[in-house]
Design a protein around this motif. Sequence first.
Motif, PDB file in Angstrom:
ATOM      1  N   ARG A 268      47.297 -14.205  -4.041  1.00 33.17           N
ATOM      2  CA  ARG A 268      46.615 -13.992  -5.324  1.00 33.17           C
ATOM      3  C   ARG A 268      47.262 -12.821  -6.066  1.00 33.17           C
ATOM      4  N   THR A 269      47.559 -13.047  -7.314  1.00 30.48           N
ATOM      5  CA  THR A 269      48.189 -12.008  -8.127  1.00 30.48           C
ATOM      6  C   THR A 269      47.118 -11.087  -8.681  1.00 30.48           C
ATOM      7  N   TRP A 270      47.252  -9.820  -8.363  1.00 32.04           N
ATOM      8  CA  TRP A 270      46.344  -8.811  -8.899  1.00 32.04           C
ATOM      9  C   TRP A 270      46.984  -8.116 -10.099  1.00 32.04           C
ATOM     10  N   GLN A 271      48.316  -8.153 -10.152  1.00 37.41           N
ATOM     11  CA  GLN A 271      49.018  -7.544 -11.277  1.00 37.41           C
ATOM     12  C   GLN A 271      50.411  -8.138 -11.390  1.00 37.41           C
ATOM     13  N   ASP A 272      50.776  -8.512 -12.600  1.00 36.32           N
ATOM     14  CA  ASP A 272      52.143  -8.864 -12.949  1.00 36.32           C
ATOM     15  C   ASP A 272      52.270  -8.689 -14.459  1.00 36.32           C
ATOM     16  N   GLU A 273      53.301  -9.275 -15.062  1.00 31.91           N
ATOM     17  CA  GLU A 273      53.517  -9.099 -16.503  1.00 31.91           C
ATOM     18  C   GLU A 273      52.351  -9.618 -17.345  1.00 31.91           C
ATOM     19  N   GLU A 274      51.646 -10.662 -16.878  1.00 34.85           N
ATOM     20  CA  GLU A 274      50.573 -11.263 -17.664  1.00 34.85           C
ATOM     21  C   GLU A 274      49.182 -10.961 -17.132  1.00 34.85           C
ATOM     22  N   THR A 275      49.080 -10.490 -15.909  1.00 38.06           N
ATOM     23  CA  THR A 275      47.793 -10.314 -15.239  1.00 38.06           C
ATOM     24  C   THR A 275      47.599  -8.860 -14.842  1.00 38.06           C
ATOM     25  N   PHE A 276      46.386  -8.373 -15.059  1.00 35.11           N
ATOM     26  CA  PHE A 276      46.025  -7.060 -14.527  1.00 35.11           C
ATOM     27  C   PHE A 276      44.533  -7.084 -14.214  1.00 35.11           C
ATOM     28  N   LEU A 277      44.229  -7.220 -12.932  1.00 34.96           N
ATOM     29  CA  LEU A 277      42.822  -7.163 -12.535  1.00 34.96           C
ATOM     30  C   LEU A 277      42.404  -5.701 -12.432  1.00 34.96           C
ATOM     31  N   PRO A 278      41.331  -5.308 -13.109  1.00 41.36           N
ATOM     32  CA  PRO A 278      40.840  -3.936 -12.977  1.00 41.36           C
ATOM     33  C   PRO A 278      40.270  -3.724 -11.568  1.00 41.36           C
ATOM     34  N   PRO A 279      40.098  -2.487 -11.156  1.00 36.74           N
ATOM     35  CA  PRO A 279      39.647  -2.197  -9.782  1.00 36.74           C
ATOM     36  C   PRO A 279      38.395  -2.959  -9.361  1.00 36.74           C
ATOM     37  N   HIS A 280      37.425  -3.088 -10.241  1.00 33.19           N
ATOM     38  CA  HIS A 280      36.170  -3.743  -9.855  1.00 33.19           C
ATOM     39  C   HIS A 280      36.320  -5.251  -9.652  1.00 33.19           C
ATOM     40  N   ARG A 281      37.453  -5.826 -10.072  1.00 38.46           N
ATOM     41  CA  ARG A 281      37.691  -7.253  -9.851  1.00 38.46           C
ATOM     42  C   ARG A 281      38.655  -7.509  -8.693  1.00 38.46           C
ATOM     43  N   ARG A 282      39.204  -6.442  -8.147  1.00 41.36           N
ATOM     44  CA  ARG A 282      40.076  -6.574  -6.976  1.00 41.36           C
ATOM     45  C   ARG A 282      39.218  -6.455  -5.732  1.00 41.36           C
ATOM     46  N   ARG A 283      39.548  -7.207  -4.724  1.00 46.24           N
ATOM     47  CA  ARG A 283      38.816  -7.106  -3.458  1.00 46.24           C
ATOM     48  C   ARG A 283      39.459  -5.994  -2.641  1.00 46.24           C
ATOM     49  N   VAL A 284      39.250  -4.771  -3.121  1.00 46.90           N
ATOM     50  CA  VAL A 284      39.884  -3.611  -2.505  1.00 46.90           C
ATOM     51  C   VAL A 284      38.845  -2.526  -2.245  1.00 46.90           C
ATOM     52  N   GLY A 285      38.972  -1.884  -1.101  1.00 45.05           N
ATOM     53  CA  GLY A 285      38.197  -0.693  -0.787  1.00 45.05           C
ATOM     54  C   GLY A 285      39.165   0.470  -0.758  1.00 45.05           C
ATOM     55  N   TYR A 286      38.762   1.606  -1.289  1.00 47.69           N
ATOM     56  CA  TYR A 286      39.655   2.766  -1.363  1.00 47.69           C
ATOM     57  C   TYR A 286      38.923   3.972  -0.805  1.00 47.69           C
ATOM     58  N   VAL A 287      39.550   4.618   0.177  1.00 45.94           N
ATOM     59  CA  VAL A 287      39.020   5.860   0.739  1.00 45.94           C
ATOM     60  C   VAL A 287      39.971   6.960   0.304  1.00 45.94           C
ATOM     61  N   PHE A 288      39.482   7.835  -0.549  1.00 51.51           N
ATOM     62  CA  PHE A 288      40.299   8.923  -1.075  1.00 51.51           C
ATOM     63  C   PHE A 288      40.509   9.996  -0.011  1.00 51.51           C
ATOM     64  N   GLU A 289      41.482  10.873  -0.252  1.00 54.07           N
ATOM     65  CA  GLU A 289      41.772  11.964   0.687  1.00 54.07           C
ATOM     66  C   GLU A 289      40.524  12.799   0.942  1.00 54.07           C
ATOM     67  N   ALA A 290      39.839  13.190  -0.109  1.00 48.83           N
ATOM     68  CA  ALA A 290      38.543  13.861   0.031  1.00 48.83           C
ATOM     69  C   ALA A 290      37.485  12.759  -0.047  1.00 48.83           C
ATOM     70  N   PRO A 291      36.522  12.745   0.856  1.00 46.57           N
ATOM     71  CA  PRO A 291      35.574  11.628   0.928  1.00 46.57           C
ATOM     72  C   PRO A 291      34.842  11.280  -0.370  1.00 46.57           C
TER      73      PRO A 291
END
Length: 185
Positions: free
Chosen positions: A61-84
């Motif tokens: 699934r393309t999350w980003q290319d020349e024509e597509t850019f899924l914003p963070p809330h539409r990506r099935r991604v979890g992110y843990v920052f350096e500081a919690p």
Amino acid sequence: MSIRARFRIRQATFSLSIDAEWPGRGVVSLFGPSGCGKTTLLRAMAGLDRHPGSLFEVNGRTWQDEETFLPPHRRRVGYVFEAPSLFAHLGVAQNIAFGLRRLPAERRRVALDRVVELLELGPFLDRRADTLSGGERQRVAIARALAVSPELLLRAEPLAAVDGQRKQEILPYIESPHRQLDIAV
């Protein structure tokens, strides 16, 4: 199943050029000196920063290319920052459940009680986030990222906020999500 990343990023202090393909399961680690672009790359993968001319695909699934850019809330991604980055005024249970408001019930693949069990957070659920140790805070941050049923879990320096003894305690919690929940990390 694979993750494909092609980014050309220019910052004031460095340029980052990456064209890589990683397995769509398991754990991949990025190593490098401070300031080389590891966090910049993770932010781009999460969709927090947009870089024209880039490509990011996760398991077909393309999350980003020349024509597509899924914003963070539409990506099935979890992110843990350096500081919690927990909400200090909320309890542990509320911090973990925070992202669920945007996730429809039919898209939830990871049960909250499973995440709590996996990270051994049961005894902390009624505590406020600002009363936790560094290792406990990091485990809650991981739980919050897992609660949104990500396909990809990104972690920026997950042990940076933890002292030497606590690093040994938290390592199993860093390794277990990909095995227990079948999530690429």
